[in-house]
Design a protein around this motif. Structure first.
Motif, PDB file in Angstrom:
ATOM      1  N   ALA A   1       0.853  -1.186   0.000  1.00  0.00           N
ATOM      2  CA  ALA A   1       0.000   0.000   0.000  1.00  0.00           C
ATOM      3  C   ALA A   1       0.890   1.237   0.000  1.00  0.00           C
ATOM      4  O   ALA A   1       2.028   1.191   0.467  1.00  0.00           O
ATOM      5  N   VAL A   2       0.361   2.330  -0.512  1.00  0.00           N
ATOM      6  CA  VAL A   2       1.079   3.602  -0.534  1.00  0.00           C
ATOM      7  C   VAL A   2       0.604   4.433   0.655  1.00  0.00           C
ATOM      8  O   VAL A   2      -0.590   4.543   0.911  1.00  0.00           O
ATOM      9  N   VAL A   3       1.560   5.008   1.375  1.00  0.00           N
ATOM     10  CA  VAL A   3       1.271   5.865   2.518  1.00  0.00           C
ATOM     11  C   VAL A   3       1.799   7.258   2.201  1.00  0.00           C
ATOM     12  O   VAL A   3       2.949   7.410   1.802  1.00  0.00           O
ATOM     13  N   HIS A   4       0.964   8.276   2.374  1.00  0.00           N
ATOM     14  CA  HIS A   4       1.346   9.661   2.091  1.00  0.00           C
ATOM     15  C   HIS A   4       1.741  10.354   3.394  1.00  0.00           C
ATOM     16  O   HIS A   4       1.067  10.195   4.417  1.00  0.00           O
ATOM     17  N   THR A   5       2.823  11.137   3.352  1.00  0.00           N
ATOM     18  CA  THR A   5       3.273  11.837   4.547  1.00  0.00           C
ATOM     19  C   THR A   5       2.253  12.900   4.932  1.00  0.00           C
ATOM     20  O   THR A   5       1.582  13.475   4.086  1.00  0.00           O
ATOM     21  N   GLY A   6       2.143  13.127   6.231  1.00  0.00           N
ATOM     22  CA  GLY A   6       1.186  14.097   6.748  1.00  0.00           C
ATOM     23  C   GLY A   6      -0.221  13.551   6.877  1.00  0.00           C
ATOM     24  O   GLY A   6      -1.108  14.206   7.410  1.00  0.00           O
ATOM     25  N   SER A   7      -0.448  12.351   6.410  1.00  0.00           N
ATOM     26  CA  SER A   7      -1.782  11.761   6.412  1.00  0.00           C
ATOM     27  C   SER A   7      -2.058  11.033   7.724  1.00  0.00           C
ATOM     28  O   SER A   7      -1.157  10.452   8.328  1.00  0.00           O
ATOM     29  N   THR A   8      -3.301  11.046   8.149  1.00  0.00           N
ATOM     30  CA  THR A   8      -3.724  10.274   9.316  1.00  0.00           C
ATOM     31  C   THR A   8      -4.754   9.222   8.912  1.00  0.00           C
ATOM     32  O   THR A   8      -5.418   8.652   9.767  1.00  0.00           O
ATOM     33  N   ASP A   9      -4.875   8.981   7.607  1.00  0.00           N
ATOM     34  CA  ASP A   9      -5.851   8.022   7.113  1.00  0.00           C
ATOM     35  C   ASP A   9      -5.485   6.600   7.509  1.00  0.00           C
ATOM     36  O   ASP A   9      -4.308   6.248   7.615  1.00  0.00           O
ATOM     37  N   THR A  10      -6.511   5.781   7.665  1.00  0.00           N
ATOM     38  CA  THR A  10      -6.316   4.365   7.934  1.00  0.00           C
ATOM     39  C   THR A  10      -5.680   3.715   6.716  1.00  0.00           C
ATOM     40  O   THR A  10      -6.059   3.992   5.578  1.00  0.00           O
ATOM     41  N   VAL A  11      -4.710   2.837   6.949  1.00  0.00           N
ATOM     42  CA  VAL A  11      -4.014   2.146   5.863  1.00  0.00           C
ATOM     43  C   VAL A  11      -4.647   0.772   5.706  1.00  0.00           C
ATOM     44  O   VAL A  11      -4.784   0.025   6.677  1.00  0.00           O
ATOM     45  N   ARG A  12      -5.026   0.442   4.476  1.00  0.00           N
ATOM     46  CA  ARG A  12      -5.629  -0.857   4.178  1.00  0.00           C
ATOM     47  C   ARG A  12      -4.772  -1.579   3.147  1.00  0.00           C
ATOM     48  O   ARG A  12      -4.424  -1.004   2.125  1.00  0.00           O
TER      49      ARG A  12
END
Length: 143
Positions: free
Chosen positions: A71-82
């Protein structure tokens, strides 16, 4: 997950015995909730990957060669990672002697200073979860 030195997280899954060899897994998703906004350079992103554990020996467990999901994770994000790991969970449901654990790590490891911290299993509301969608097998020959 990530950072320098490369940090990985071991997640163990308790698969109920009634799930072995009696279901067909349609979809399996790992749900990870970040503790805080993802640290790193603004407008940057990185990938995390899940690798199956061949034998559960804790931090020194041997890992499978291929990734079960990314999965891709973006910096500054607080979204749930799936992360989708359907094939891995299908294998677990068919072979009950496999270690039901996996590592979460950055791709490629130690390539950047970005890191994400997820809630642990000690926090009941935000603990890592595995959401499995399945169907029961059709009982052929039963009235």
């Amino acid at each position: 997950v990530g950072g320098v030195p490369a940090a990985r997280s071991l997640i163990r899954v308790n698969v109920p015995t009634w799930l072995h060899d009696s279901i067909d897994v349609v979809r399996a998703t790992v749900i990870l909730v970040p503790v805080a906004p993802v640290a790193g350079t603004a407008a940057d992103s990185f990938r995390i990957g899940i690798r199956a554990v061949l034998a559960d020996l804790g931090a020194k467990s041997p890992l499978a060669n291929d990734f079960a999901g990314t999965a891709v994770v973006h910096t500054g994000s607080t979204d749930t990672v799936r992360v989708e790991i359907s094939d891995l969970v299908r294998t677990w449901s068919l072979i009950d002697t496999l270690a039901t654990a996996f590592f979460v790590g950055q791709l490629p490891e130690a390539a950047s200073f970005t890191e994400v911290r997820f809630h642990s299993s000690r926090s009941p509301l935000f603990r890592p979860a595995l959401h499995v969608t399945y169907i029961k097998r059709f009982p052929f020959g039963a009235p």
